[in-house]
Write a protein that holds these residues in place. Structure first.
Motif, PDB file in Angstrom:
ATOM      1  N   TYR A  55       1.011  -1.175  -0.133  1.00  0.00           N
ATOM      2  CA  TYR A  55      -0.144   0.036   0.009  1.00  0.00           C
ATOM      3  C   TYR A  55       0.726   1.234   0.059  1.00  0.00           C
ATOM      4  N   ASP A  56       0.656   2.350  -0.876  1.00  0.00           N
ATOM      5  CA  ASP A  56       1.055   3.418  -0.674  1.00  0.00           C
ATOM      6  C   ASP A  56       0.873   4.452   0.448  1.00  0.00           C
ATOM      7  N   SER A  57      -0.427   4.336   0.843  1.00  0.00           N
ATOM      8  CA  SER A  57      -0.461   5.359   2.235  1.00  0.00           C
ATOM      9  C   SER A  57      -1.707   4.745   3.092  1.00  0.00           C
ATOM     10  N   ILE A  58      -1.550   5.403   4.315  1.00  0.00           N
ATOM     11  CA  ILE A  58      -2.417   4.851   5.440  1.00  0.00           C
ATOM     12  C   ILE A  58      -3.139   6.186   6.079  1.00  0.00           C
ATOM     13  N   LEU A  59      -4.476   6.019   5.998  1.00  0.00           N
ATOM     14  CA  LEU A  59      -5.548   6.978   6.330  1.00  0.00           C
ATOM     15  C   LEU A  59      -6.403   6.395   7.365  1.00  0.00           C
ATOM     16  N   ILE A  60      -6.354   7.159   8.619  1.00  0.00           N
ATOM     17  CA  ILE A  60      -7.182   6.865   9.787  1.00  0.00           C
ATOM     18  C   ILE A  60      -8.379   7.838   9.909  1.00  0.00           C
ATOM     19  N   THR A  61      -9.472   7.492  10.112  1.00  0.00           N
ATOM     20  CA  THR A  61     -10.636   8.319  10.407  1.00  0.00           C
ATOM     21  C   THR A  61     -11.503   7.883  11.640  1.00  0.00           C
ATOM     22  N   ASP A  62     -12.174   8.844  12.095  1.00  0.00           N
ATOM     23  CA  ASP A  62     -13.045   8.604  13.188  1.00  0.00           C
ATOM     24  C   ASP A  62     -14.180   7.947  12.779  1.00  0.00           C
ATOM     25  N   LEU A  63     -15.151   7.330  13.658  1.00  0.00           N
ATOM     26  CA  LEU A  63     -16.082   6.638  13.331  1.00  0.00           C
ATOM     27  C   LEU A  63     -17.475   7.372  12.651  1.00  0.00           C
ATOM     28  N   LYS A  71     -13.999  12.202  10.079  1.00  0.00           N
ATOM     29  CA  LYS A  71     -12.899  13.037   9.876  1.00  0.00           C
ATOM     30  C   LYS A  71     -11.849  12.362   9.888  1.00  0.00           C
ATOM     31  N   ILE A  72     -10.743  12.743   9.203  1.00  0.00           N
ATOM     32  CA  ILE A  72      -9.286  12.110   9.345  1.00  0.00           C
ATOM     33  C   ILE A  72      -8.583  12.711  10.531  1.00  0.00           C
ATOM     34  N   VAL A  73      -8.159  11.633  11.104  1.00  0.00           N
ATOM     35  CA  VAL A  73      -7.254  11.652  12.410  1.00  0.00           C
ATOM     36  C   VAL A  73      -5.849  11.343  12.235  1.00  0.00           C
ATOM     37  N   TYR A  74      -5.581  10.723  11.138  1.00  0.00           N
ATOM     38  CA  TYR A  74      -4.138  10.341  11.004  1.00  0.00           C
ATOM     39  C   TYR A  74      -3.865  10.165   9.419  1.00  0.00           C
ATOM     40  N   LYS A  93     -10.341  17.137   8.294  1.00  0.00           N
ATOM     41  CA  LYS A  93     -11.052  17.231   7.293  1.00  0.00           C
ATOM     42  C   LYS A  93     -11.685  15.741   6.969  1.00  0.00           C
ATOM     43  N   THR A  94     -12.454  15.694   5.756  1.00  0.00           N
ATOM     44  CA  THR A  94     -13.085  14.223   5.489  1.00  0.00           C
ATOM     45  C   THR A  94     -12.364  13.787   4.219  1.00  0.00           C
ATOM     46  N   PRO A  95     -12.354  12.598   3.992  1.00  0.00           N
ATOM     47  CA  PRO A  95     -11.649  12.187   2.518  1.00  0.00           C
ATOM     48  C   PRO A  95     -12.378  12.354   1.497  1.00  0.00           C
ATOM     49  N   ARG A  96     -13.399  13.392   1.679  1.00  0.00           N
ATOM     50  CA  ARG A  96     -14.196  13.876   0.316  1.00  0.00           C
ATOM     51  C   ARG A  96     -13.228  14.935  -0.176  1.00  0.00           C
ATOM     52  N   ILE A  97     -12.220  15.387   0.486  1.00  0.00           N
ATOM     53  CA  ILE A  97     -11.521  16.358  -0.276  1.00  0.00           C
ATOM     54  C   ILE A  97     -10.746  15.630  -1.532  1.00  0.00           C
ATOM     55  N   GLU A 150     -15.850  -2.748  20.389  1.00  0.00           N
ATOM     56  CA  GLU A 150     -16.596  -1.800  19.622  1.00  0.00           C
ATOM     57  C   GLU A 150     -15.571  -1.146  18.619  1.00  0.00           C
ATOM     58  N   ILE A 151     -16.413  -0.831  17.635  1.00  0.00           N
ATOM     59  CA  ILE A 151     -15.571   0.016  16.588  1.00  0.00           C
ATOM     60  C   ILE A 151     -15.254   1.513  17.017  1.00  0.00           C
ATOM     61  N   THR A 152     -14.125   2.010  16.976  1.00  0.00           N
ATOM     62  CA  THR A 152     -13.825   3.300  17.183  1.00  0.00           C
ATOM     63  C   THR A 152     -13.158   4.217  16.192  1.00  0.00           C
ATOM     64  N   HIS A 153     -12.613   3.564  15.378  1.00  0.00           N
ATOM     65  CA  HIS A 153     -12.149   4.255  14.098  1.00  0.00           C
ATOM     66  C   HIS A 153     -12.060   3.264  12.734  1.00  0.00           C
TER      67      HIS A 153
END
Length: 422
Positions: A55-63, A71-74, A93-97, A150-153
């Protein structure tokens, strides 16, 4: 361990301290937290190193999946290299960007459905870098849970597969050679990815529907069929499972660019190219097949009207004393098939009474070869009493007399083809 504290942090700790004892305690806590941070950072770096080839990138968002979206947290360094955005520009921001005009709405809807269900998702669509350039982003998204399950992210492993998609097309063009291999067998043929996007198709498919290759890239396969068939086609591609692919055939009504419809029967297979599953569908043109069957039925009826139960007649040719070739004998089935008097043909000659003008030379050449000892067959048209022409395959075979080296006559058999022309 004061070397870990820069002057700015040390000054802030002193402001929060009542005395030297409290300052010492704060410094100790800071150093402990700093060590933990460095350990976590090291572990995260190891994880990223382990998966960077996949994978080229990692992105973590909240729930939160409600508008405006999670929203992107990492993001890691690979994300900034792939998209051109800095961490500061995307955190919060959100991945919608990354989305734009060509981003597939169907894929996004399916993604949201899977996340709402708490399920992982694998897919790809067009995304956009900070500079506006397009790339094909492949996602592998999984839930992150706490110790209670429980799902957190959500963590999204991403890869730019633009080059892979292009190389897949080259593989299809260079190795599979659709238009030669498939067109020779008169098949209608299309290859799709697991989301129903058309990767490639042969000329037969494009010509049948009236679309060119660029136009087909902009639609899903179910966007080409009638409304009644869309649900079944979509269901095949939702959470595509190759194990469920059987030998069943599917019949769908396709709508051409000009609005005309054609019924196609599809047989589905799949294969893996460049680590990507490709669904291959061979189509039989049911509409054409039905038309052919109807046409053959009509020709058969017309044929039976003309010839009854007869399907061939025979003739015998000889060379007279003047060296001219003429018809000496015609079988009884000749009249049943053509409606003509055989005596008229014997008197005036086959070329004069029976043959289509375009076939006279071919028959004369076949007779000449037969009298020289060589058998042959030709296709030609014979006139009937009602002014029509019937198509026949006519064979010419030399007949020898007592002297087996001399051809005394030529026997000819005319076998009727299922074709009637006015």
């Amino acid at each position: 361990m004061d070397h870990k504290l820069d002057e700015k942090i040390l000054a802030q700790l002193k402001q929060c301290s009542k005395d030297e004892a409290s300052l010492s305690k704060l410094k100790e806590l800071y150093e402990e937290l700093h060590d933990r941070f460095q350990e976590v950072k090291k572990q995260l770096s190891l994880v990223e190193q382990a998966i960077k080839h996949d994978y080229d990138s990692i992105l973590i968002t909240d729930l939160d999946l409600e508008n405006p979206g999670p929203k992107i947290v990492y993001v890691n360094d690979g994300f900034t290299r792939m998209t051109g955005y800095t961490r500061e520009e995307v955190i919060g921001k959100t991945p919608r960007i990354l989305q734009g005009e060509k981003t597939d709405r169907h894929v996004l809807d399916r993604l949201k459905e899977r996340l709402i269900e708490g399920q992982a998702f694998f897919g790809h669509t067009v995304n956009y870098r900070k500079d506006g350039s397009e790339f094909i982003n492949q996602w592998d998204i999984h839930p992150l849970t706490n110790k209670n399950g429980e799902i957190t992210h959500w963590v999204s492993y991403q890869r730019d597969i633009t080059d892979r998609k292009e190389s897949s097309k080259l593989i299809f063009d260079a190795n599979l050679d659709f238009d030669n291999l498939v067109e020779e067998s008169k098949k209608t043929f299309v290859d799709l990815d697991v989301q129903g996007n058309i990767i490639s198709s042969n000329s037969s498919f494009k010509n049948l529907l009236g679309y060119d290759a660029d136009e087909l890239k902009t639609v899903k396969i179910w966007g080409l069929v009638s409304e009644d068939d869309q649900a079944e086609l979509k269901a095949l591609f939702e959470d595509f499972d190759s194990d469920k692919i059987g030998e069943d055939s599917y019949s769908w009504e396709f709508i051409g660019k000009e609005g005309d419809t054609v019924k196609l029967e599809g047989n589905i297979n799949y294969f893996v190219s460049n680590e990507e599953t490709v669904i291959r569908i061979h189509f039989d043109n049911i509409s054409l097949r039905n038309r052919i069957i109807e046409t053959l039925k009509k020709k058969k009826n017309k044929f039976e009207d003309i010839v009854g139960k007869k399907d061939e007649f025979s003739l015998r040719f000889v060379v007279n004393e003047d060296g001219e070739t003429g018809c000496k004998f015609i079988s009884d089935s000749f009249t049943a098939i053509t409606g003509l008097d055989p005596d008229l043909v014997i008197e005036k000659g086959v070329s004069e009474v029976l043959l289509h003008a375009d076939d006279v030379k071919a028959i004369e050449k076949a007779l000449e070869k037969a009298f020289n000892g060589t058998s042959s067959s030709v296709s030609c048209k014979y006139k009937t009493s009602d002014g029509n022409y019937i198509s026949v395959v006519q064979s010419f075979k030399p007949g020898y007399g007592a002297n087996e080296e001399v051809v005394e006559s030529v026997k000819s058999v005319a076998l009727i083809e299922l074709e009637v022309e006015n």
